[in-house]
Structure formats: structure tokens, C-alpha cells
Design an enzyme around this catalytic site. Sequence first.
Site, mmCIF file in Angstrom:
data_model
loop_
_atom_site.group_PDB
_atom_site.id
_atom_site.type_symbol
_atom_site.label_atom_id
_atom_site.label_comp_id
_atom_site.label_asym_id
_atom_site.label_seq_id
_atom_site.Cartn_x
_atom_site.Cartn_y
_atom_site.Cartn_z
ATOM 1 N N HIS A 114 -42.396 4.182 4.740
ATOM 2 C CA HIS A 114 -43.419 4.415 5.754
ATOM 3 C C HIS A 114 -44.551 3.429 5.448
ATOM 4 C CE1 HIS A 114 -46.831 6.610 7.565
ATOM 5 N NE2 HIS A 114 -45.951 7.319 8.257
ATOM 6 N N ASP A 190 -43.106 9.096 -2.826
ATOM 7 C CA ASP A 190 -43.662 9.549 -1.551
ATOM 8 C C ASP A 190 -42.801 10.734 -1.109
ATOM 9 O OD1 ASP A 190 -44.173 10.031 1.078
ATOM 10 O OD2 ASP A 190 -44.175 7.943 1.704
ATOM 11 N N GLN A 193 -41.641 13.594 3.183
ATOM 12 C CA GLN A 193 -40.506 14.170 3.921
ATOM 13 C C GLN A 193 -39.595 15.022 3.051
ATOM 14 O OE1 GLN A 193 -40.350 14.143 7.098
ATOM 15 N NE2 GLN A 193 -41.744 12.476 7.623
ATOM 16 N N LYS A 216 -46.978 18.617 7.166
ATOM 17 C CA LYS A 216 -45.538 18.445 7.421
ATOM 18 C C LYS A 216 -44.727 19.597 6.831
ATOM 19 C CE LYS A 216 -45.769 13.391 7.301
ATOM 20 N NZ LYS A 216 -45.491 12.966 8.664
ATOM 21 N N CYS A 357 -44.008 4.520 12.162
ATOM 22 C CA CYS A 357 -44.734 3.886 11.039
ATOM 23 C C CYS A 357 -43.766 3.272 10.023
ATOM 24 C CB CYS A 357 -45.666 4.863 10.329
ATOM 25 S SG CYS A 357 -47.012 5.425 11.372
HETATM 26 C C1 LIG Z 1 -42.352 9.202 4.333
HETATM 27 C C2 LIG Z 1 -43.769 9.317 4.778
HETATM 28 N N1 LIG Z 1 -44.728 8.850 3.998
HETATM 29 C C3 LIG Z 1 -46.029 8.960 4.328
HETATM 30 C C4 LIG Z 1 -46.411 9.526 5.508
HETATM 31 C C5 LIG Z 1 -47.859 9.622 5.830
HETATM 32 O O1 LIG Z 1 -48.257 10.943 5.911
HETATM 33 P P1 LIG Z 1 -49.761 11.305 6.315
HETATM 34 O O2 LIG Z 1 -49.979 10.692 7.655
HETATM 35 O O3 LIG Z 1 -49.790 12.774 6.331
HETATM 36 O O4 LIG Z 1 -50.631 10.691 5.280
HETATM 37 C C6 LIG Z 1 -45.449 10.009 6.381
HETATM 38 C C7 LIG Z 1 -45.821 10.579 7.681
HETATM 39 O O5 LIG Z 1 -45.113 10.464 8.653
HETATM 40 C C8 LIG Z 1 -44.089 9.904 6.006
HETATM 41 O O6 LIG Z 1 -43.109 10.362 6.798
#
Ligand SMILES: Cc1ncc(COP(=O)(O)O)c(C=O)c1O
Length: 401
Positions: A114, A190, A193, A216, A357
Site C-alpha cells: 500500500h 504492515d 489487512q 478496518k 492505494c
Molecule cells: C495494507 C494497508 N496498509 C496501510 C493502509 C493504510 O491504512 P490507514 O489509511 O488506516 O492508515 C491500508 C489501508 O487501506 C492498507 O490496506
Amino acid sequence: MPSVERIREDFPLLRSGIIYLDNAASTLTPEPVLDKMLKFYRECRANVGRGVHRLSIEAGERLSLAREKVRRFIGAKSEREVIFTKNTTEGINLVAKGLKWKRGDRVITTLLEHHSNLLPWLALGKHGVEVRVVRPSKEGVLRPEDFEREMGKNAKLVALTHVSNVLGSVSPVREITKVAHEYGAKVLVDAAQSAPHLALDVKDLGCDYLAFSGHKMLGPTGIGVLYVREQHLEELEPLCLGGGAVEEVSSEEYSLTSSPERYEAGTLPIAEAIGLGEAVEYLQKVGFETLAQHERSVLKRLQEGLEGIPKAEVYGPTDPEHRVSIVSFNIKGMNPHDVAAILDHSSSIMVRSGHHCAMPLHRELLGLQEGSVRASVYLYNTAEEVEKLVEVVEKIARELL
Ligand SMILES: Cc1ncc(COP(=O)(O)O)c(C=O)c1O
């Protein structure tokens, strides 16, 4: 697991007839989580750590309990390792900006990421940090040996996603961490998900940092977590300085206090943190084993249904057992945003469309300029809902809608 019907009662939005399949972007929030936050506002609305009066003490205790629930949820050793952030993005940035870098240091990340787990590293590239990007297979599978190839004496950090937000593929974090540690590199996971779907145990994963977002995983927006392994707790420079983060201050200098307060300057989103604590408890009551079983069966129908549509192209692991919660797809010749808009307008089905993203993944791995349509399931979704999605996608593909 309580029945899906019972669970759905906790999500009043579902009564409006929508089919919510955009859970990887953000999930709905159940009533017990909302109640818990409201109770804070109604019963002990005060700031924490800043007063000796009873409301402040009560608020502080509720916040502390939320931190303890999160600690248990990820298997951290102490509450000091649990830092509240705004979201995953802020947690990753805290590490990227908080570590002391020097020219020639190397960060190894992947093409699955992401943007929130890519941009902070690319930005370091401007200061002489070398950024290496490991390519997964087209199905989204990462191989530890590909990380080993990128290691070297300057490897300082490996930053990778646990579950891909486009392909739903699960990364072999434990094995990759082992490789990284052999070369003296730290590992940031990260977990945006994975935290909503998999039982996490930071000791088992072996990682040094792990970031995720409350919104999430049934929690409210505005709250996330960065786990930092105990031995690294004093190594990071805070992103933000101010009230609550200091031990001593004079008009000329200051000394920082210890974690987590060191990294949480300013008033926290207290209600949201309490809400996250409740969300974690809600998920644990359901149980990750049963949650996974339910999701797998719904996801299998979704994937097989979409794969059966001649004009549909489905991305990610071919074996539904190897993916978590997410199926991304396209209808050949159609823009993903058009498909998503038709799904909503014709049938109240909510999915995500575009690059989610993850532009490098779409363009450089899948060869998709416009991105994809993403359907993602959670504990309240039913087989009937995903069958409806498949039926409508089939109609769109046959130009009946
Ligand atoms: C794998 C992953 N990393 C990071 C993020 C960023 O999350 P946030 O917008 O809550 O900071 C997301 C959000 O879609 C994601 O799916």
C-alpha cells in the site's frame, strides 16, 4: 461463533438493504463498540493523565484497559510496547521518520505494498537511503530467498505487508523475519489487512514493529496502533513533541518520558482508543478460528463465482485457501470505477474500485493502468450477498445492466 444473523443485528446499517463488501477499506462498527464510546462521553468525559480528580482517573483507567486489551490481542510483552496512533500510516511514518538513518542504509520493501508502506521509504531515498523493492509472484506470493538476495551489511529494515490489500495473499512474515534478523535488519509489518482477520502474535512473527488501524477491524476511525518491540522502545524519535511526552522541561531543554507516552504527545483520541479495545474484545469473542472458517467459505463462493464469468479476470492466489478476505477483479474492457458505480446504483452493492492505494502493484505487477474492482468480506457478510454480487457482475459483463 454466534450466527451471522445474530452478528448482523449489531450493525444497524445493514438493515438498510445495502450489501457492504468494502471491508478492506473500512469496516462497519457494531453497537457494543459505539455504546462503549458513548459511555465514556456520558460517564467520565475528561482528559487522561492530566488530573487527580475522579473523572480524569476513571477516563485514564478505561484508556489503560483498552491498551491492555490491545496488548493481549497482539501478544505483546508489555503495555509500553503498544503505542496509540491515528492509523497504520502514522505508525509506519513514526518508524520511518523516527529511526536514525545514514547514507547507504538499505530498506527492503515489496511491490505488494500500500502507498502508506512505500512512500515513507521512497522519501528516505532522497536522503541517500537505498530502497530495494522485492517482486512477488503474479499471485502476490513473496519468497524469503528473494529477500535474502537483497540483504547486505547495510540492510537496516525490511518493511512488508502481512496481507496484500489488493490480492489478499498472505506473506510468510515469520520466515522473512528470520532472514532479516540473520543480517541484522529489523522488520516492520504492515498489519492493516491482517489484524482484522488473523490471530496475531508478535512474538511468533518475531517482528520489531507492527502497525494497524482500528477502522478496518470494527473499531472507530482516528485510532491505530504501532507495536514496538521492547528493546527498541527508546530508539525512535517521536513524530510529534508536546504535552504528555516529557519527563522534565525547563525554558531551555527537555527530557522525553518513556513509551508509550513518549510517542503520544497531545490529547489522545480517548473515546476511539476505548472503542478499539471493545472492537478487539468483540473479535475475540467471535474467535479467529471461526471467523476464518466463515470468511473462507464466503470468499470461496465469491472467487469461484467470479472466475466462472467468461469476461471477468480475477487476480491473486488461485487457491481460495491462500487468500484472506479480498478478491480483486475486472470485467474486460470496462473501467473498474464504472463497474463499481453500476453495482451500487443497480443493486446497492458497495465495493472499492481503482488502485486501492497500490499503484505500483497494479501497474508494474498486474499490468493494469486503471486498477481493479475489489470486493472484501467480513464476519457479517453472507453467501447470499456474494452470490448477488456475482449475479450482478455477470449481468454487467453480458451488458444487461
Ligand atoms: C495494507 C494497508 N496498509 C496501510 C493502509 C493504510 O491504512 P490507514 O489509511 O488506516 O492508515 C491500508 C489501508 O487501506 C492498507 O490496506
